[in-house]
Scaffold this motif. Structure first.
Motif, PDB file in Angstrom:
ATOM      1  N   VAL A  95      40.418-175.234  -1.919  1.00 41.73           N
ATOM      2  CA  VAL A  95      40.637-175.614  -3.622  1.00 41.73           C
ATOM      3  C   VAL A  95      40.013-173.918  -4.542  1.00 41.73           C
ATOM      4  O   VAL A  95      38.749-174.160  -4.022  1.00 41.73           O
ATOM      5  CB  VAL A  95      40.063-176.814  -3.418  1.00 41.73           C
ATOM      6  N   THR A  96      40.665-173.871  -5.120  1.00 42.52           N
ATOM      7  CA  THR A  96      39.753-172.546  -5.692  1.00 42.52           C
ATOM      8  C   THR A  96      39.503-173.678  -7.281  1.00 42.52           C
ATOM      9  O   THR A  96      40.509-173.609  -8.269  1.00 42.52           O
ATOM     10  CB  THR A  96      40.767-171.358  -6.650  1.00 42.52           C
ATOM     11  N   ILE A  97      38.035-172.991  -7.770  1.00 43.03           N
ATOM     12  CA  ILE A  97      38.104-173.440  -8.611  1.00 43.03           C
ATOM     13  C   ILE A  97      37.762-172.764  -9.280  1.00 43.03           C
ATOM     14  O   ILE A  97      36.441-171.822  -9.170  1.00 43.03           O
ATOM     15  CB  ILE A  97      36.877-174.815  -9.011  1.00 43.03           C
ATOM     16  N   ALA A  98      37.350-172.786 -10.439  1.00 47.01           N
ATOM     17  CA  ALA A  98      37.007-172.170 -12.128  1.00 47.01           C
ATOM     18  C   ALA A  98      35.713-171.996 -12.105  1.00 47.01           C
ATOM     19  O   ALA A  98      35.432-173.116 -12.732  1.00 47.01           O
ATOM     20  CB  ALA A  98      38.094-172.017 -12.759  1.00 47.01           C
ATOM     21  N   LEU A  99      34.973-171.356 -11.852  1.00 51.38           N
ATOM     22  CA  LEU A  99      33.108-171.977 -11.545  1.00 51.38           C
ATOM     23  C   LEU A  99      32.171-170.982 -12.830  1.00 51.38           C
ATOM     24  O   LEU A  99      31.386-170.202 -12.711  1.00 51.38           O
ATOM     25  CB  LEU A  99      32.497-172.374 -11.156  1.00 51.38           C
ATOM     26  N   GLY A 100      33.088-169.593 -13.412  1.00 50.86           N
ATOM     27  CA  GLY A 100      32.780-168.825 -14.202  1.00 50.86           C
ATOM     28  C   GLY A 100      33.613-168.228 -12.961  1.00 50.86           C
ATOM     29  O   GLY A 100      34.772-167.814 -13.613  1.00 50.86           O
ATOM     30  N   PRO A 101      33.498-167.450 -12.208  1.00 53.50           N
ATOM     31  CA  PRO A 101      33.756-166.825 -11.037  1.00 53.50           C
ATOM     32  C   PRO A 101      35.230-167.745 -10.372  1.00 53.50           C
ATOM     33  O   PRO A 101      34.189-168.784 -10.750  1.00 53.50           O
ATOM     34  CB  PRO A 101      32.950-165.627 -10.730  1.00 53.50           C
ATOM     35  N   LEU A 102      36.293-167.375  -9.824  1.00 53.32           N
ATOM     36  CA  LEU A 102      37.113-168.102  -8.951  1.00 53.32           C
ATOM     37  C   LEU A 102      36.066-168.450  -7.948  1.00 53.32           C
ATOM     38  O   LEU A 102      35.582-167.167  -7.101  1.00 53.32           O
ATOM     39  CB  LEU A 102      38.052-167.877  -8.837  1.00 53.32           C
ATOM     40  N   VAL A 103      35.872-169.992  -7.368  1.00 49.40           N
ATOM     41  CA  VAL A 103      35.362-169.693  -6.629  1.00 49.40           C
ATOM     42  C   VAL A 103      36.472-171.105  -5.188  1.00 49.40           C
ATOM     43  O   VAL A 103      36.926-171.961  -5.670  1.00 49.40           O
ATOM     44  CB  VAL A 103      33.294-170.441  -6.495  1.00 49.40           C
ATOM     45  N   THR A 104      36.770-170.145  -4.296  1.00 49.02           N
ATOM     46  CA  THR A 104      37.516-171.001  -3.372  1.00 49.02           C
ATOM     47  C   THR A 104      37.078-171.799  -1.956  1.00 49.02           C
ATOM     48  O   THR A 104      35.873-170.909  -1.275  1.00 49.02           O
ATOM     49  CB  THR A 104      38.494-170.195  -1.929  1.00 49.02           C
ATOM     50  N   VAL A 105      36.490-172.871  -2.174  1.00 41.82           N
ATOM     51  CA  VAL A 105      35.406-173.239  -0.982  1.00 41.82           C
ATOM     52  C   VAL A 105      36.945-174.751  -0.223  1.00 41.82           C
ATOM     53  O   VAL A 105      37.979-175.128  -0.804  1.00 41.82           O
ATOM     54  CB  VAL A 105      34.572-175.198  -1.904  1.00 41.82           C
ATOM     55  N   ALA A 106      37.089-175.420   0.597  1.00 40.75           N
ATOM     56  CA  ALA A 106      37.244-176.650   1.478  1.00 40.75           C
ATOM     57  C   ALA A 106      36.879-177.799   0.784  1.00 40.75           C
ATOM     58  O   ALA A 106      36.419-178.259   0.076  1.00 40.75           O
ATOM     59  CB  ALA A 106      36.681-176.888   3.075  1.00 40.75           C
ATOM     60  N   ILE A 107      38.589-178.169   0.699  1.00 44.58           N
ATOM     61  CA  ILE A 107      39.089-179.350   0.204  1.00 44.58           C
ATOM     62  C   ILE A 107      37.749-180.496   0.185  1.00 44.58           C
ATOM     63  O   ILE A 107      38.172-181.450  -0.599  1.00 44.58           O
ATOM     64  CB  ILE A 107      40.673-179.936   0.519  1.00 44.58           C
ATOM     65  N   ASP A 108      37.422-180.367   1.482  1.00 45.82           N
ATOM     66  CA  ASP A 108      36.741-181.880   1.870  1.00 45.82           C
ATOM     67  C   ASP A 108      35.088-181.717   0.870  1.00 45.82           C
ATOM     68  O   ASP A 108      34.343-182.800   1.386  1.00 45.82           O
ATOM     69  CB  ASP A 108      36.432-181.880   3.406  1.00 45.82           C
ATOM     70  N   LYS A 109      35.178-180.621   0.348  1.00 50.02           N
ATOM     71  CA  LYS A 109      33.970-180.134  -0.161  1.00 50.02           C
ATOM     72  C   LYS A 109      33.729-180.992  -1.543  1.00 50.02           C
ATOM     73  O   LYS A 109      32.789-180.350  -2.758  1.00 50.02           O
ATOM     74  CB  LYS A 109      32.714-178.319   0.093  1.00 50.02           C
ATOM     75  N   VAL A 110      35.174-180.802  -2.251  1.00 49.38           N
ATOM     76  CA  VAL A 110      34.905-181.171  -3.347  1.00 49.38           C
ATOM     77  C   VAL A 110      35.167-182.682  -3.828  1.00 49.38           C
ATOM     78  O   VAL A 110      35.716-183.557  -2.676  1.00 49.38           O
ATOM     79  CB  VAL A 110      36.066-180.643  -4.425  1.00 49.38           C
TER      80      VAL A 110
END
Length: 90
Positions: A55-70
């Protein structure tokens, strides 16, 4: 969406370096509170992209993390309309 980050160190009086799970790059945030090393913070942002396992989340810069971490913080609700779409007949 929200992701839990762990405080790594304080860069200066209003910036903190954090470690985000499954994100292999350094990330720093503005934080003027008295957080300490090892403390966990919840970072929230809007989802910009969903892939099969990330999943890519906009936290200021774009941050891509594993789907099970969000996790979902608030459910999407469409805006409510105060006026009807049609004109009312007198």
């Amino acid at each position: 969406m929200a992701v839990t980050a762990t405080v790594r160190r304080r860069v200066d009086e209003d910036t903190v370096s954090v470690s985000i799970p499954s994100y292999d790059f350094p990330h720093s945030i503005r934080d003027s509170s008295k957080v300490k090393r090892g403390q966990e913070l919840e970072l929230t942002g809007e989802v910009t992209r969903i892939d099969e396992d990330s999943v890519t989340i906009a936290l200021g810069p774009l941050v891509t993390v594993a789907i099970d971490k969000v996790r979902l913080v608030e459910k999407y609700r469409p805006p409510t309309r105060k006026k009807s779409l049609r004109d009312m007949v007198d």
